[in-house]
Design an enzyme around this catalytic site. Structure first.
Site, mmCIF file in Angstrom:
data_model
loop_
_atom_site.group_PDB
_atom_site.id
_atom_site.type_symbol
_atom_site.label_atom_id
_atom_site.label_comp_id
_atom_site.label_asym_id
_atom_site.label_seq_id
_atom_site.Cartn_x
_atom_site.Cartn_y
_atom_site.Cartn_z
ATOM 1 N N ASP A 375 0.798 -1.227 0.000
ATOM 2 C CA ASP A 375 0.000 0.000 0.000
ATOM 3 C C ASP A 375 0.830 1.276 0.000
ATOM 4 O O ASP A 375 0.342 2.324 -0.420
ATOM 5 C CB ASP A 375 -0.954 0.003 1.201
ATOM 6 C CG ASP A 375 -2.134 -0.932 0.989
ATOM 7 O OD1 ASP A 375 -2.438 -1.245 -0.172
ATOM 8 O OD2 ASP A 375 -2.752 -1.346 1.986
ATOM 9 N N TYR A 463 -10.141 -0.354 2.618
ATOM 10 C CA TYR A 463 -9.634 -0.354 3.995
ATOM 11 C C TYR A 463 -9.238 1.040 4.449
ATOM 12 O O TYR A 463 -8.733 1.841 3.669
ATOM 13 C CB TYR A 463 -8.412 -1.270 4.118
ATOM 14 C CG TYR A 463 -8.726 -2.563 4.830
ATOM 15 C CD1 TYR A 463 -8.856 -2.598 6.210
ATOM 16 C CD2 TYR A 463 -8.913 -3.744 4.129
ATOM 17 C CE1 TYR A 463 -9.156 -3.773 6.877
ATOM 18 C CE2 TYR A 463 -9.211 -4.938 4.778
ATOM 19 C CZ TYR A 463 -9.332 -4.942 6.161
ATOM 20 O OH TYR A 463 -9.627 -6.106 6.823
ATOM 21 N N HIS A 520 -7.128 -12.776 5.186
ATOM 22 C CA HIS A 520 -5.999 -12.002 4.697
ATOM 23 C C HIS A 520 -5.141 -11.555 5.877
ATOM 24 O O HIS A 520 -5.538 -11.695 7.037
ATOM 25 C CB HIS A 520 -6.474 -10.782 3.892
ATOM 26 C CG HIS A 520 -7.382 -9.879 4.660
ATOM 27 N ND1 HIS A 520 -8.712 -10.166 4.878
ATOM 28 C CD2 HIS A 520 -7.157 -8.694 5.284
ATOM 29 C CE1 HIS A 520 -9.267 -9.200 5.591
ATOM 30 N NE2 HIS A 520 -8.342 -8.301 5.867
#
Length: 732
Positions: A375, A463, A520
């Site tokens: 990310d 998220y 995950h």
């Protein structure tokens, strides 16, 4: 017959063209003017402000520590500290120099990063307030004719003073424009549009996400690829809960051409929109609990912290430099604490930041195996930082800091309210002691624990990550990560677990009808350049082991003994945490001792964390090898700051923290960097639907023999006369 077949085709063609026009208007990002860097307004671009890559809306009025309202004039800002980020004027100057460089003047280019190139560490350490500012330089990462280039631009001489080619194995962090264009580019492909219509989805209800591809072999090399998956927005703002399962588009990010369409989910229904909307205004069921009354921390004398020249934070016994960053989000530099005994301002940490976030999903099927996000290095953790919401993200009396970044064309823009700074009091206790009545001493001494928090929140697609740097008066720094937002879910034909064949692996949890939350992991790796009373430090592993007593030596049969081991090389400092092999992990300065002879230091105190269970040769884990250990220590090298490497996108794991550590450089009494990985295993549950309650974990950097005694011994308690009494309105 020909005219009958032509009319539906004409209608379809017109529909697609209209939708393309609508989508282009929706997602095309208008840039600030070259000289003004105006803020984007959500009143004009409201769909963009609720999409994955939204920019800040209208600027909030911001409270400074004196509680006065202000609107920052970024055009007038100038740097005051060697580590201050580039200003709007400086970004514009860098762009002018960059555009005149021979390589650029005759080529097409995209700027992927334009940030301050920080001066050499010794120069910053020797700089004092009032000294002339160190030379200002910018580092520019650009794709030029498909190749990565790194240029150093000197603002004083107005020249490019260094030019290097980037890695041949990976690409730089995506731009907002890359992500943006990937969401609408498939609509130019007739096969894609036909596939969407065949699935029963109205093109006007389509929402698509750009998903980084990772690396899985030679066929994915030599061009920038991205995968796109889509959802239905019909009936809900929470389109993430309505996946068009099994449909994946492979896209060339530079040409915007569709390379391949995989559609293997025609038998999987799109989940219903009912009960998926998370917005307060959309809740139409009664609240089956007593609502909370409003709560706030009042500070009748105002906050105790100050922020000088936009970036220097001073609070209690702490001083540090704070700045936003497009990749790391938040950078804390020159963190120093004042000794309560001597009044000396002592160095603790030269630089701390979020280096990388690795999020692998545990579904090996065609539409999911590649979902192994980086990310920070792929999407830009700071680029995804969202404006903070006053009174909800941050309490009253918070100070808000904006980020000034460069877009893909090099022009500056402002990300407002990206960071907040505030004092927190949750009723915790700093220290206390009450004497037992049997002593005859009526003593009850208690001190409240007030902390200073630096916060940012990044929404990386579904998220949301909340990152807090919390400073305490006892010298402790707590780094905390909260996970919230929306799960990335998988469509399924099953509406109840009693319909699932026993032998079938769902790779997750059935959360609602036709919705699976896929298992995950989240790993957040922090870069911590500790400078404990100077740069020459050592890493010490303090092992706790059981010692058995000799026969007749003691009524006890066993006890614990602490044994100190100073790591000589980087491999010595690769740490996997073990519950039944406990240790403490100290960074010490052996050249400075307390009055009783202990080396001064800080220790990293792990909190709840997780370790990667993936095969080390699994392609995602090769790229995410920095998560193979929870703690690493490396020799300081200014080029080694990003745990996944400088060029992460489609990298192969050839330039990671794990590779650097294998060089096994000496680290005893050297300038060293501590790396810590905070981890979460996430097995989704129904309480995570349709939006997740925040789950958090943290770790501490705690003084260990750094002070001569309790550094907050002389802090005063609270007194009734110092605090206002707020009464409910009905009693007033």
């Amino acid at each position: 017959m020909e005219s009958t077949g032509f009319l539906p085709f004409l209608f379809l063609l017109l529909s697609v063209l209209l939708f393309l026009l609508f989508t282009r208007l929706w997602v095309d990002l208008p840039y600030p003017s070259f000289d003004k860097a105006e803020l984007l307004g959500c009143s004009s671009y409201s769909p963009w402000c609720t999409s994955k890559n939204r920019f800040q809306s209208k600027p909030h009025l911001i409270r400074n520590p004196e509680n006065t309202k202000l609107q920052r004039n970024h055009n007038a800002q100038v740097p005051h500290h060697p580590l201050d980020p580039l200003t709007i004027q400086e970004i514009n100057k860098v762009l002018t120099i960059f555009l005149s460089y021979p390589l650029i003047s005759s080529s097409s280019f995209t700027i992927h990063s334009l940030v301050l190139q920080e001066p050499e560490k010794p120069l910053v350490l020797s700089w004092k307030k009032g000294d002339p500012l160190l030379p200002r330089r910018a580092s520019v990462v650009a794709l030029v004719n498909g190749k990565s280039h790194v240029l150093t631009v000197d603002l004083d001489s107005s020249q490019v003073i260094r030019h290097d080619l980037g890695s041949p194995f990976g690409y730089p962090m995506m731009t907002i424009e890359d992500m943006n264009s990937a969401t609408w580019a498939p609509l130019a492909d007739a096969n894609f549009n036909r596939t969407i219509l065949n699935r029963g989805i109205n093109l006007a209800d389509l929402a698509c996400l750009p998903i980084s591809t990772g690396w899985y072999g030679k066929k994915e090399e030599n061009r920038r690829l991205i995968k796109v998956q889509c959802y239905s927005m019909e009936g809900t703002a929470n389109f993430y809960m309505r996946p068009i399962e099994g449909l994946t588009v492979l896209l060339d990010m530079d040409t915007r051409e569709v390379v391949e369409i995989s559609d293997k989910g025609q038998h999987i229904p799109i989940p219903q929109a009912a009960n998926t909307d998370y917005r307060y205004a959309a809740q139409n069921k009664p609240l089956r609990m007593k609502p909370l009354n409003p709560i706030s921390i009042e500070q009748p004398k105002g906050p105790s912290f100050s922020i000088e020249n936009e970036h220097m934070v001073k609070w209690a016994n702490w001083e540090f430099h704070l700045k936003p960053d497009p990749r790391a989000g938040v950078i804390i530099s020159r963190a120093m604490v004042r000794d309560s005994e001597t009044g000396e301002l002592r160095s603790v940490m030269y630089k701390g930041l979020t280096s990388e976030l690795f999020v692998p999903y545990m579904d090996p099927t065609d539409a999911w195996y590649f979902k192994t996000y980086m990310d920070a290095g792929e999407y830009g953790f700071g680029l995804q930082a969202m404006p903070l919401d006053p009174l909800n993200d941050c309490p009253r009396n918070a100070y808000y800091m904006d980020g000034v970044f460069a877009a893909a064309d090099g022009k500056p823009y402002v990300r407002s309210n990206m960071i907040c700074v505030f004092e927190s009091y949750a009723g915790d206790i700093g220290w206390r002691h009450s004497e037992s009545p049997i002593t005859g001493m009526e003593i009850r001494e208690v001190r409240p624990k007030v902390t200073l928090v630096v916060r940012m929140a990044a929404s990386v697609a579904n998220y949301d990550y909340i990152v807090d740097w919390e400073f305490q008066t006892d010298g402790l720094i707590r780094i905390k990560v909260g996970l919230s937002g929306i799960l990335m879910v998988k469509g399924t034909p099953y509406g109840n677990m009693n319909k699932v064949p026993q032998e079938e692996d769902l790779y997750g949890t059935l959360l609602s009808e036709n919705v699976i939350g896929v298992i995950h992991d989240h790993y957040i790796t922090f870069y911590l350049d500790m400078d404990i009373d100077g740069s020459d430090n050592s890493f010490v592993k303090v092992n706790l082991a059981r010692q058995d007593t000799l026969p007749g030596e003691s009524p006890r049969k066993s006890y614990l003994k602490a044994t100190r081991h100073v790591a000589k090389t980087e491999k010595d400092a690769q740490i996997k945490l073990k519950l039944y092999d406990p240790s403490e992990f100290h960074v010490i300065n052996s050249n400075k001792k307390t009055r009783v002879g202990n080396p001064v230091g800080y220790k990293v105190v792990p909190g709840g964390t997780a370790a990667s269970l993936l095969d080390h040769q699994d392609p995602p884990q090769l790229r995410g090898a920095f998560t193979n250990n929870q703690i690493w220590v490396t020799r300081y090298n200014r080029s080694e700051q990003w745990a996944g490497g400088v060029f992460v996108y489609q990298s192969q794991g050839e330039d990671t923290l794990a590779v650097w550590s294998e060089r096994n450089r000496p680290i005893e009494n050297k300038d060293i960097v501590l790396w810590y990985t905070l981890g979460f295993h996430h097995i989704p549950c129904q309480e995570d639907f349709p939006i997740m309650p925040t789950v958090s974990s943290s770790f501490d950097l705690k003084p260990v023999n750094f002070f001569e005694s309790n550094p907050v011994l002389r802090m005063p308690p609270n007194y009734e006369k110092d605090l206002p009494v707020c009464r409910p309105a009905a009693a007033a």
